[in-house]
Each structure stands twice: as structure tokens, then as C-alpha cells.
Scaffold this motif. Structure first.
Motif, PDB file in Angstrom:
ATOM      1  N   UNK A 120       7.637  -3.289   5.911  1.00 33.00           N
ATOM      2  CA  UNK A 120       7.233  -1.967   5.404  1.00 33.00           C
ATOM      3  C   UNK A 120       6.548  -1.167   6.509  1.00 33.00           C
ATOM      4  N   UNK A 121       5.737  -1.818   7.337  1.00 37.80           N
ATOM      5  CA  UNK A 121       5.107  -1.120   8.466  1.00 37.80           C
ATOM      6  C   UNK A 121       6.164  -0.452   9.349  1.00 37.80           C
ATOM      7  N   UNK A 122       7.229  -1.176   9.642  1.00 35.72           N
ATOM      8  CA  UNK A 122       8.303  -0.621  10.468  1.00 35.72           C
ATOM      9  C   UNK A 122       9.020   0.523   9.777  1.00 35.72           C
ATOM     10  N   UNK A 123       9.280   0.379   8.489  1.00 35.12           N
ATOM     11  CA  UNK A 123       9.945   1.447   7.731  1.00 35.12           C
ATOM     12  C   UNK A 123       9.035   2.665   7.591  1.00 35.12           C
ATOM     13  N   UNK A 124       7.733   2.421   7.509  1.00 36.59           N
ATOM     14  CA  UNK A 124       6.752   3.500   7.430  1.00 36.59           C
ATOM     15  C   UNK A 124       6.744   4.305   8.730  1.00 36.59           C
ATOM     16  N   UNK A 125       6.744   3.597   9.856  1.00 37.00           N
ATOM     17  CA  UNK A 125       6.769   4.263  11.167  1.00 37.00           C
ATOM     18  C   UNK A 125       8.039   5.089  11.354  1.00 37.00           C
ATOM     19  N   UNK A 126       9.135   4.619  10.779  1.00 33.60           N
ATOM     20  CA  UNK A 126      10.414   5.328  10.889  1.00 33.60           C
ATOM     21  C   UNK A 126      10.510   6.475   9.885  1.00 33.60           C
ATOM     22  N   UNK A 127       9.510   6.611   9.032  1.00 36.60           N
ATOM     23  CA  UNK A 127       9.502   7.697   8.053  1.00 36.60           C
ATOM     24  C   UNK A 127      10.405   7.458   6.859  1.00 36.60           C
ATOM     25  N   UNK A 128      10.764   6.192   6.613  1.00 35.33           N
ATOM     26  CA  UNK A 128      11.713   5.888   5.542  1.00 35.33           C
ATOM     27  C   UNK A 128      11.048   5.492   4.226  1.00 35.33           C
ATOM     28  N   UNK A 129       9.774   5.115   4.275  1.00 36.90           N
ATOM     29  CA  UNK A 129       9.053   4.746   3.048  1.00 36.90           C
ATOM     30  C   UNK A 129       7.657   5.356   3.062  1.00 36.90           C
ATOM     31  N   UNK A 130       7.037   5.322   1.890  1.00 37.75           N
ATOM     32  CA  UNK A 130       5.647   5.738   1.721  1.00 37.75           C
ATOM     33  C   UNK A 130       4.914   4.615   1.012  1.00 37.75           C
ATOM     34  N   UNK A 131       3.634   4.466   1.345  1.00 39.10           N
ATOM     35  CA  UNK A 131       2.777   3.478   0.693  1.00 39.10           C
ATOM     36  C   UNK A 131       1.729   4.220  -0.117  1.00 39.10           C
ATOM     37  N   UNK A 132       1.394   3.671  -1.280  1.00 36.29           N
ATOM     38  CA  UNK A 132       0.349   4.288  -2.085  1.00 36.29           C
ATOM     39  C   UNK A 132      -0.242   3.243  -3.022  1.00 36.29           C
ATOM     40  N   UNK A 133      -1.407   3.527  -3.520  1.00 40.10           N
ATOM     41  CA  UNK A 133      -2.072   2.603  -4.451  1.00 40.10           C
ATOM     42  C   UNK A 133      -1.480   2.786  -5.841  1.00 40.10           C
ATOM     43  N   UNK A 134      -1.329   1.696  -6.554  1.00 34.57           N
ATOM     44  CA  UNK A 134      -0.812   1.752  -7.920  1.00 34.57           C
ATOM     45  C   UNK A 134      -1.827   2.458  -8.810  1.00 34.57           C
ATOM     46  N   UNK A 135      -1.336   3.243  -9.755  1.00 34.76           N
ATOM     47  CA  UNK A 135      -2.228   3.968 -10.662  1.00 34.76           C
ATOM     48  C   UNK A 135      -2.977   3.013 -11.581  1.00 34.76           C
ATOM     49  N   UNK A 136      -2.319   1.944 -12.014  1.00 32.39           N
ATOM     50  CA  UNK A 136      -2.938   1.024 -12.961  1.00 32.39           C
ATOM     51  C   UNK A 136      -3.897   0.036 -12.310  1.00 32.39           C
ATOM     52  N   UNK A 137      -3.649  -0.280 -11.039  1.00 31.29           N
ATOM     53  CA  UNK A 137      -4.505  -1.228 -10.313  1.00 31.29           C
ATOM     54  C   UNK A 137      -4.592  -0.755  -8.873  1.00 31.29           C
ATOM     55  N   UNK A 138      -5.677  -0.101  -8.526  1.00 27.26           N
ATOM     56  CA  UNK A 138      -5.827   0.512  -7.202  1.00 27.26           C
ATOM     57  C   UNK A 138      -5.768  -0.518  -6.073  1.00 27.26           C
ATOM     58  N   UNK A 139      -5.920  -1.805  -6.390  1.00 25.92           N
ATOM     59  CA  UNK A 139      -5.829  -2.842  -5.359  1.00 25.92           C
ATOM     60  C   UNK A 139      -4.378  -3.166  -5.018  1.00 25.92           C
ATOM     61  N   UNK A 140      -3.473  -2.841  -5.924  1.00 29.22           N
ATOM     62  CA  UNK A 140      -2.055  -3.138  -5.732  1.00 29.22           C
ATOM     63  C   UNK A 140      -1.403  -2.043  -4.887  1.00 29.22           C
ATOM     64  N   UNK A 141      -0.694  -2.464  -3.850  1.00 28.68           N
ATOM     65  CA  UNK A 141      -0.030  -1.517  -2.954  1.00 28.68           C
ATOM     66  C   UNK A 141       1.408  -1.313  -3.425  1.00 28.68           C
ATOM     67  N   UNK A 142       1.772  -0.051  -3.571  1.00 20.81           N
ATOM     68  CA  UNK A 142       3.120   0.326  -3.982  1.00 20.81           C
ATOM     69  C   UNK A 142       3.875   0.883  -2.784  1.00 20.81           C
ATOM     70  N   UNK A 143       5.187   0.741  -2.821  1.00 16.88           N
ATOM     71  CA  UNK A 143       6.045   1.261  -1.756  1.00 16.88           C
ATOM     72  C   UNK A 143       7.194   1.996  -2.418  1.00 16.88           C
TER      73      UNK A 143
END
Length: 162
Positions: free
Chosen positions: A89-112
Motif C-alpha cells: 500500500x505504501x508503494x501504491x500510495x506513492x504512485x497515487x493509486x490508493x488513499x489511506x484513511x481511518x475507518x469511521x466505525x473504528x478509528x484505529x482501523x486503517x482503510x484503503x
């Protein structure tokens, strides 16, 4: 099929040994050679887009998840560890292909989820990849494909290295 040099050497050595099933070895080496060729062709298909097969797998998994997917679910579905997903995901993030965000239901959970650029690439590339994979055995008849499937399943259940 011409075998890779390493397989030719192993087969030649085995032919000098008593009791070695060289026909079975030859079939195994043919499968390995075909698999390597498919891997090389797949890498060549994905390379112009800066993707490895592992990154591509994440793209196609995310293509069907417009609201995103939790990182741990993505890891499970891709069949890799959470640490591996983080790196991919780090590589895809650098390439601008994905976004990361915190889950609405559990802010500790990382969504992609796919970015707009990632969604466009996934739409095109997933279709191209499926077409390519689907055509790998297009020169075989329906009956030959069924026979090959049966034989591969039979070979897979035939023996183990232990």
C-alpha cells in the motif's frame, strides 16, 4: 517445449541414475518452464504501469470495494501478511493509486481505497489482464482444456516432497 538450461542439466544427470522417473521429471520441468514464462509475461504486462503482481492483486481487490477495504481484510484476501500489505500500500500510495484513511466505525482501523487514478488504471488493467489470462490456453479445444484440468489436478494430488 525447450527446457531451461538448468532443467536440461538436472534431467541429463538424472538419466545417469538408476530408478529415476525421468519422464515425470521432464513433465515437472515443462510445467515449471511454462509457469516461469507466464510469470515473465505477466511482469511485462504490469511493468509499464509500475506494478508488480502483488500490487496488481491489491488493485483488483480494491476495484470491487468502492468504499475501501480494511488493511487486514485486504491482507487476508490477497493471502499475504499485514506487514506485506502495508509495504504494498505504501508503494501504491506513492504512485497515487490508493488513499489511506481511518475507518469511521473504528478509528484505529486503517482503510484503503483506490484513488481516481487508481480506479481508472484498475478498470483498464484488470480487463486486459483477464483477457490475457483467459487466452493463454485459447488454442486448446474445450475437451483438451478439460483433460488438462483433470490431469493437473491428478498430478497435484499424486505425491509430495516429504
Amino acid at each position: 517445449m525447450k527446457l531451461d538450461a538448468k532443467y536440461q542439466a538436472l534431467l541429463a544427470h538424472a538419466q545417469e541414475q538408476d530408478g529415476v522417473n525421468t519422464q515425470g521429471m521432464s513433465l515437472c520441468f515443462q510445467l515449471l518452464s511454462l509457469s516461469a514464462r507466464i510469470d515473465r509475461d505477466c511482469a511485462a504486462l504490469l511493468a509499464p504501469h509500475g506494478l508488480s503482481e502483488a500490487r496488481f492483486v491489491l488493485l483488483f481487490l480494491l476495484e470491487n470495494a468502492p468504499d475501501g477495504m480494511a488493511s487486514h481484510v485486504l491482507a487476508d484476501r490477497a493471502g499475504v501478511t499485514r506487514a506485506t500489505v502495508t509495504t504494498l500500500v505504501d508503494g501504491l500510495l506513492k504512485a497515487g493509486l490508493v488513499e489511506r484513511f481511518a475507518a469511521e466505525t473504528d478509528r484505529r482501523s486503517v482503510m484503503v481505497k483506490l484513488s481516481a487514478q487508481g480506479a481508472d488504471l484498475a478498470k483498464t488493467l484488470v480487463a486486459t489482464h483477464a483477457q490475457w489470462i483467459g487466452n493463454l490456453f485459447a488454442h486448446l479445444s474445450e475437451t483438451e482444456c478439460q483433460q488438462l484440468g483433470v490431469l493437473l489436478n491428478k498430478a497435484a494430488h499424486g505425491g509430495s516432497a516429504s
